[in-house]
Design a protein around this motif. Structure first.
Motif, PDB file in Angstrom:
ATOM      1  N   LEU A   4       0.838  -1.203   0.000  1.00 22.78           N
ATOM      2  CA  LEU A   4       0.000   0.000   0.000  1.00 22.78           C
ATOM      3  C   LEU A   4       0.872   1.251   0.000  1.00 22.78           C
ATOM      4  O   LEU A   4       0.604   2.228  -0.716  1.00 22.78           O
ATOM      5  CB  LEU A   4      -0.930  -0.010   1.220  1.00 22.78           C
ATOM      6  CG  LEU A   4      -1.931   1.151   1.315  1.00 22.78           C
ATOM      7  CD1 LEU A   4      -2.870   1.137   0.112  1.00 22.78           C
ATOM      8  CD2 LEU A   4      -2.725   1.058   2.614  1.00 22.78           C
ATOM      9  N   LYS A   5       1.952   1.218   0.804  1.00 24.31           N
ATOM     10  CA  LYS A   5       2.878   2.338   0.844  1.00 24.31           C
ATOM     11  C   LYS A   5       3.550   2.525  -0.509  1.00 24.31           C
ATOM     12  O   LYS A   5       3.719   3.656  -0.987  1.00 24.31           O
ATOM     13  CB  LYS A   5       3.914   2.115   1.940  1.00 24.31           C
ATOM     14  CG  LYS A   5       4.917   3.243   2.077  1.00 24.31           C
ATOM     15  CD  LYS A   5       5.887   2.964   3.206  1.00 24.31           C
ATOM     16  CE  LYS A   5       6.908   4.107   3.330  1.00 24.31           C
ATOM     17  NZ  LYS A   5       7.881   3.834   4.418  1.00 24.31           N
ATOM     18  N   GLN A   6       3.937   1.405  -1.147  1.00 25.33           N
ATOM     19  CA  GLN A   6       4.598   1.481  -2.447  1.00 25.33           C
ATOM     20  C   GLN A   6       3.656   2.051  -3.508  1.00 25.33           C
ATOM     21  O   GLN A   6       4.058   2.822  -4.369  1.00 25.33           O
ATOM     22  CB  GLN A   6       5.079   0.095  -2.861  1.00 25.33           C
ATOM     23  CG  GLN A   6       5.881   0.085  -4.155  1.00 25.33           C
ATOM     24  CD  GLN A   6       7.114   0.951  -4.072  1.00 25.33           C
ATOM     25  OE1 GLN A   6       7.824   0.928  -3.066  1.00 25.33           O
ATOM     26  NE2 GLN A   6       7.371   1.715  -5.133  1.00 25.33           N
ATOM     27  N   ARG A   7       2.365   1.676  -3.399  1.00 26.82           N
ATOM     28  CA  ARG A   7       1.389   2.218  -4.341  1.00 26.82           C
ATOM     29  C   ARG A   7       1.247   3.724  -4.178  1.00 26.82           C
ATOM     30  O   ARG A   7       1.138   4.460  -5.160  1.00 26.82           O
ATOM     31  CB  ARG A   7       0.035   1.539  -4.130  1.00 26.82           C
ATOM     32  CG  ARG A   7      -0.017   0.105  -4.641  1.00 26.82           C
ATOM     33  CD  ARG A   7      -1.412  -0.473  -4.464  1.00 26.82           C
ATOM     34  NE  ARG A   7      -1.470  -1.862  -4.917  1.00 26.82           N
ATOM     35  CZ  ARG A   7      -2.570  -2.607  -4.859  1.00 26.82           C
ATOM     36  NH1 ARG A   7      -3.704  -2.084  -4.367  1.00 26.82           N
ATOM     37  NH2 ARG A   7      -2.547  -3.851  -5.290  1.00 26.82           N
ATOM     38  N   GLY A   8       1.272   4.176  -2.927  1.00 26.90           N
ATOM     39  CA  GLY A   8       1.210   5.615  -2.680  1.00 26.90           C
ATOM     40  C   GLY A   8       2.408   6.336  -3.269  1.00 26.90           C
ATOM     41  O   GLY A   8       2.272   7.420  -3.849  1.00 26.90           O
TER      42      GLY A   8
END
Length: 505
Positions: A4-8
């Motif tokens: 999720l962090k990487q997607r952000g």
């Protein structure tokens, strides 16, 4: 969680590669500043910017309801105050935000002047700041006109009369300002355009340029006695100071700006809640000419200065003094761009700021008092002299009590005791008829305010009956000459061809 962090991060990078605004914004926020600039003396510029954002937001919301027409402007403000939920609070926030913004900008300008921050290489930053002050004042003036109440109407009339005194082009300037020969719908449309589009657009553009120059040239370092500004060495010395003691503006230096900005916002909200919005007062009525329009707080000092100036020098002062003052402010960094910055080594600068502050404060204080309500030195608790109560009916004595309880003797004297702002009442009945007294008490006139809302009919009747007894001894009571002539005409029989009119008629 990691995905999720990487997607952000991916989303952020996608926008940043196409817009390229986040990285410069972050770099600007984290740009290093000398550690000695992390001071409570450096918070006023940020506070002014925060209030500007408040004014833009509240102004947009008000514009959704406000109707900029001569027939609907006043009613739309009444609708905001009484029919729109929290509409009065929105208006109050906008009004008090204007006053706070002017005060903060003035303090910021004085602080920059005392700290010598107008010197090289920040000359243009100072010049832009002067124009920002003028635009802020322009926003306040045009905002007052948009209330389009009695004060705004006649205040604009006074402003138009002042503009008309400009040599050669005074008449065309008045026509341009009013949109015609009188104050009407076109006038309001022009001021609405100025207040909502023209001045804010220029203001926001100059603020952006001002901030850009502050970031590019750096925040003025804390002035030290003996540290002189030289065009040859200052830039190098400033960079050395930043490298040695530099801290990122966000968050190390900006937290004080944030705290002070929050405190100012709370103060604006408190004033809005406690004092409410400004106006609108009575509807604009061109037939009511006996009025004393009073400007908003920022312009009260001008109101007082004009009241005290002799008429012979009023026009020269109006048009020469502002030009000289603005010219001096604009030329200051060009004439005095080098040298000492510390206020202790510049006593003339400190004296100038002190004199200007005291002068503005004194005239603002004087401007808060209309001609009929000065600081009184007459004691309203003094009783009516006994000689004015002898042989009076109960109704007339009741009128004497009304005169006393309503503090009329703050302005008027009886028997030599009382205020001197208005005429003595010892012989008022020899100057005014009963009808004229009633009209003067209820509607006011000249330097006297209207007391129609402060007296009930019985109090008015009693007061006038007492005043009718004040004839300065044996003076003849005042008589309405027009009524006497009408009565005489009614009693005189018309002349016929065979019967001449009575002699003397």
């Amino acid at each position: 969680m990691a995905s999720l962090k990487q997607r952000g991060i991916d989303v952020y990078n996608w926008f940043e590669r196409r817009l390229g605004v986040f990285t410069p914004a972050i770099e600007a926020a984290e740009h290093p500043v000398p550690s000695n600039t992390s001071s409570w003396w450096y918070v006023f510029g940020s506070a002014a910017t925060i209030i500007l954002v408040l004014q833009v937001v509240t102004g947009v919301l008000l514009a959704l309801v406000y109707a900029p027409t001569a027939s609907q402007a006043w009613g739309s403000l009444e609708f905001l105050d009484h029919n729109v939920k929290l509409g009065w609070f929105l208006r109050a926030m906008h009004g008090w935000g204007s006053d706070f913004m002017i005060a903060i900008v003035l303090i910021h300008l004085a602080q920059v002047f005392l700290f010598g921050a107008y010197k090289f290489p920040r000359e243009l930053t100072w010049i832009i700041g002067v124009f920002l002050l003028l635009l802020t004042l322009g926003m306040a003036f045009t905002g007052q006109v948009l209330r389009f109440d009695q004060d705004a109407y006649w205040g604009l009339g006074i402003g138009a009369s002042i503009v008309s005194r400009v040599p050669v082009i005074g008449g065309p300037l008045v026509g341009l300002m009013l949109g015609g020969p009188i104050i009407a719908g076109p006038t309001l449309s022009r001021f609405f355009t100025l207040h909502v589009f023209v001045i804010p657009g220029i203001l926001l553009g100059l603020v952006a340029l001002h901030l850009l120059m502050v970031i590019r040239l750096g925040i003025n370092d804390w002035p030290m006695p003996g540290r002189l500004v030289s065009k040859k060495t200052y830039v190098q010395e400033y960079h050395q100071l930043t490298e040695k003691t530099g801290i990122p503006f966000v968050p190390d230096a900006a937290w004080k700006d944030a705290v002070f900005g929050a405190a100012i916002m709370l103060a604006i909200m408190a004033c809005a809640l406690w004092f409410g919005p400004f106006g609108p007062t009575g509807q604009p009525d061109p037939t009511i000419i006996e009025t004393a329009p009073k400007p908003d707080f920022a312009f009260l000092w001008i109101y007082a200065v004009l009241a005290y100036l002799p008429p012979s020098i009023e026009t020269p002062v109006l048009f020469i003094a502002p030009v000289i003052g603005i010219g001096v402010m604009l030329l200051l960094p060009l004439v005095s761009g080098e040298g000492e910055k510390h206020w202790s080594r510049r006593p003339v600068a400190v004296l100038m700021v002190a004199v200007i502050a005291v002068t503005l404060g004194a005239f603002t204080r004087l401007g808060m008092y209309t001609p009929w309500s000065p600081i009184m030195n007459a004691w309203t608790s003094d009783t009516i002299p006994t000689q004015y109560l002898h042989d009076r009916t109960p109704l007339e004595r009741q009128g004497a009590l009304v005169l006393q309880n309503k503090q009329c003797r703050n302005c008027h004297s009886i028997g030599g005791a009382g205020g001197m702002r208005g005429p003595a009442l010892d012989s008022v009945a020899s100057r005014l008829t009963e009808d004229q007294m009633i009209r003067q008490v209820l509607q006011g006139g000249g330097n006297m305010p209207a007391y129609g809302n402060a007296l009930n009919p019985s109090e008015t009747t009693a007061l006038v009956q007492f005043l009718k007894t004040l004839r300065g001894g044996d003076l003849t009571p005042a008589v309405d000459a027009s009524r006497k002539m009408a009565m005489t005409s009614e009693q005189t029989p018309p002349a016929t061809p065979n019967q001449p009119a009575p002699e003397g008629k």
